[in-house]
Design an enzyme around this catalytic site. Structure first.
Site, PDB file in Angstrom:
ATOM      1  N   GLY A  81     144.037  89.253 117.699  1.00 58.21           N
ATOM      2  CA  GLY A  81     143.694  90.321 118.629  1.00 58.21           C
ATOM      3  C   GLY A  81     142.250  90.770 118.543  1.00 58.21           C
ATOM      4  CG  ASP A 102     145.830  93.731 110.354  1.00 54.12           C
ATOM      5  OD1 ASP A 102     147.026  93.977 110.606  1.00 54.12           O
ATOM      6  OD2 ASP A 102     145.131  92.961 111.030  1.00 54.12           O
ATOM      7  N   GLY A 108     142.155  79.115 115.054  1.00 54.00           N
ATOM      8  CA  GLY A 108     143.146  80.098 115.490  1.00 54.00           C
ATOM      9  C   GLY A 108     142.466  81.329 116.028  1.00 54.00           C
TER      10      GLY A 108
END
Length: 747
Positions: free
Chosen positions: A25, A137, A22
């Site tokens: 950003g 995050d 995967g």
């Protein structure tokens, strides 16, 4: 050299890189084998452009600070380094899935499961915070699920990137964090980010697990960020009434704008999730009224059982303290073999009402039973016997029994409205029910029959607001199915105004005028009437749909999202609701999401020319031309004469680069139909631009703006189909006109 090959070569002595898992950003993650220890690992490599911006030594120094975090719910850091100019770090490979993967599959999680995941993540955060590490995050992508346990990944990575990048990071335009989960202080760019920021982000994740979407959404990342700072999150109980009071209160506290108003630790957040007696929002109870079964000897009485279902839904929809699944979605469950637990779970409702109607001549017997969906337990069962003239009393008795069973408190206005009888003559009421049954078929023949039934009702009782508004709606639907429109528009408006003269608050009449004036390009007046309808019937799916459409046409996409969310809650099973979400996302530039949504519509109605057109068109907006072309060729029926099929054939020609057949498709009646509608005019403009017919594209685009399509951000920034005319001076003039109207539009 591609990143994968470059990384394979650089780490060949230590790791065998196998495949990409995967990317995000900042980094790409690969499955690899640790050659020294013979174990599977996940290697994350920062994107080369980001790595070039960062100071490698500083990044590795910062990331090492997190290597000592040892906690059962924290994914360990095995290794980190720099090789061939690439910055990488290594973690265990977790067999399972991310929370994002699960949410994509299930959308909403069971309450208990959502709370367990939140408690485990909060435990990891609390441990890290006590070791002076802030995640920065927290999002579903960074929460991995393995054998029923949650593991938090990427601890300290965001801080390491920020610390290493300094001002250079700002220059790249990369922000640390993900818009849907960023705290207000992150949005504001504050230098000191503390534990309460992670608490806010975890609150957003829990909200999404329960509600099916984050607390704030928008057409762009900037729009989402702005809402974190200025907007209150929609009450979670309007979406998920089964959430316990403690969890509701905890989510509200975690999402406070000021850090000082939140929990001071993740541990305190977790503890509050199951607190009893916590202050919470008022619980909005919820119900679906399944179509009443017709047990009459005459199958023709089906319209009567459907009509009774409609009227009970209409009665209950007047109550602010009850969320009622719309008639459109309820009818999708007619004859269903799903059990009540499944229905309750899929529709997220507490109660299911089901019943039967038996009619023999003028004699009626109605049975109704209210069921607790979660427990599959009867709350009450009742039989009502009478004659046709008693149907209004029987209908009201059913509605009031539900009010009593759910212990709803009614305001005096709600009491008055529940007792209202817009038609108090049984024969005229029967005409109205027959007409409504025909209107929903959306064919010319059915609309002709509907008008005749309504005329019969008017002949019985004289002018009546509901019957007159029904006539207006029938005439408006002639236009909707693509017939010659001016005569029908005038008739629709005439009947709607007669209805308003009798009942100035008639929501049905306001909806008709909202539709007709919007079709004429007077979106401001259309907006007014549709909002008047919503004020009286806030969950009316047609009013919600058209308010969203008008919001979108005039470029108020962010304001439309809450209304679209409400429509999805009350009308989750119908193509109309799915189209609305897709249209909103297209006009907001979210093409990938929109193409997935509209594909659901096509799967529901594979024979619908409108569904085929929109699905193919939205795939084209997403630049998935081959898929759009394949979809059209496998499903279009060229022999059909409807306007949606004609526009689909235009799109097929544009995708093939062959516009030779356009002239034969764009007949006089097609042009009349498309030109009077702002969104169809705009779609035709995009198709011509895609085909390279610049002058025709500009002509259609100018007409769309004249008709009210003034979504300037989409015209100027988002629309990929206009690429061939971007440099045309006339496009800039049209866009400037749209911008002026967009900036000065007042709803």
């Amino acid at each position: 050299m591609e990143l994968l090959e470059r990384l394979k070569h650089a780490l060949a002595s230590r790791y065998s890189i196998e495949q990409e898992l995967g990317r995000g950003g900042m980094a790409v993650v690969y499955l690899a084998t640790d050659l020294k220890h013979g174990r599977p690992v996940a290697v994350k490599a920062l994107l080369p452009e980001l790595a070039a911006t960062l100071g490698g030594d500083r990044f590795l120094q910062e990331i090492r600070l997190t290597a000592n975090l040892q906690h059962p719910h924290i994914l360990a850091l095995y290794d980190s380094g720099e090789a061939d100019g690439l910055l990488y770090y290594v973690m265990p490979h977790v067999e399972g899935e991310s929370l994002r993967d699960r949410l994509k599959r299930e959308k909403q999680l069971p309450v208990e499961n959502a709370l367990q995941i939140t408690e485990q993540v909060a435990s990891a955060l609390d441990y890290a915070h006590r070791h002076d590490v802030i995640h920065r995050d927290i999002k579903p992508e960074n929460i991995l699920l393995h054998e029923g346990e949650a593991m938090v990944a990427d601890f300290g990575i965001a801080l390491a990137v920020k610390a290493a990048g300094g001002e250079r990071l700002t220059e790249t335009g990369l922000s640390i964090g993900t818009p849907e989960y960023m705290s207000p202080e992150q949005v504001a760019g504050e230098r000191q980010i503390g534990a309460r920021s992670d608490v806010y982000s975890l609150g957003c994740v829990l909200y999404e697990m329960l509600a099916g979407q984050p607390p704030f959404t928008g057409a762009t990342g900037q729009a989402v960020l702005a809402r974190h700072v200025t907007d209150a999150a929609p009450p979670i109980t309007t979406v998920r009434s089964s959430v316990p009071p403690g969890a509701v209160s905890a989510v509200n506290t975690a999402l406070e704008k000021a850090p000082a108003d939140r929990f001071d630790s993740a541990k305190a957040f977790a503890a509050a999730l199951r607190a009893e007696g916590a202050a919470s929002e008022p619980v909005i109870k919820s119900i679906v009224v399944l179509p009443f079964a017709n047990l009459s000897p005459d199958p023709e009485n089906e319209y009567f059982s459907n009509g009774l279902t409609d009227e009970i839904i209409a009665d209950l929809s007047k109550l602010q303290s009850l969320r009622v699944i719309s008639r459109n979605s309820a009818m999708q469950l007619k004859g269903t073999d799903k059990d009540t637990k499944t229905i309750g779970r899929e529709l997220n409702v507490q109660c299911v009402l089901e019943g039967t109607v038996r009619r023999a001549g003028d004699r009626l017997r109605i049975t109704a039973q209210l069921i607790d969906a979660a427990k599959d337990a009867h709350l009450w069962t009742e039989k009502y016997d009478g004659v046709l003239e008693d149907v209004f009393d029987m209908q009201e008795q059913v509605s009031r029994s539900i009010v009593d069973a759910l212990m709803l408190e009614l305001s005096p206005e709600e009491e008055r409205r529940l007792a209202e009888r817009p038609i108090d003559n049984a024969q005229a009421y029967e005409c109205y029910l027959r007409a409504r049954q025909q209107i929903w078929l959306f064919t010319k023949e059915a609309l002709d029959h509907a008008r005749q039934h309504l005329q019969n009702g008017l002949a019985i009782i004289g002018e009546n607001a509901l019957l007159l508004a029904g006539m207006g709606y029938a005439y408006s639907q002639y236009v909707n199915i693509g017939l010659e429109h001016e005569e029908y528009l005038e008739k629709a408006e005439e009947y709607a105004r007669k209805a308003l003269a009798l009942d100035p608050e008639s929501p049905e009449a306001h909806i008709v005028l909202g539709l007709t004036t919007s079709i004429r390009g007077d979106l401001k007046t259309g907006f007014y009437h549709l909002k008047q309808a919503l004020a009286r019937k806030p969950d009316d799916p047609h009013a919600l749909l058209w308010v969203v459409v008008v919001h979108t046409l005039v470029g108020r996409v962010d304001e439309a999202y809450p209304l679209a969310e409400r429509l999805a809650r009350v009308d989750p099973l119908t193509p109309m609701s799915i189209w609305c979400e897709a249209f909103l996302d297209v006009m907001g530039g979210r093409f990938d999401v929109a193409s997935e949504e509209v594909t659901k519509w096509f799967r529901m109605e594979p024979q619908s020319p409108a569904a085929l057109l929109h699905c193919a068109l939205f795939l084209a907006y997403c630049s998935r031309y081959d898929e759009a072309r394949e979809l059209i060729r496998g499903n279009v029926h060229p022999g059909l004469e409807d306007q949606f099929t004609r526009m689909t054939l235009l799109l097929e020609g544009a995708l093939d680069g062959d516009s030779s057949g356009f002239q034969g498709i764009e007949t006089e009646d097609f042009e009349k139909w498309a030109r009077r509608d702002p969104q169809f005019s705009y779609f035709v403009a995009g198709i011509h631009a895609l085909a390279g017919l610049k002058e025709k594209a500009l002509e259609w685009l100018s007409n769309a703006v004249d008709r009210g399509f003034i979504n300037y951000p989409f015209i100027a920034e988002h629309d990929p189909l206009l690429q061939s005319i971007r440099s045309e001076p006339r496009l800039r003039n049209i866009a400037a006109r749209a911008r002026y109207e967009w900036e000065h539009f007042e709803a």
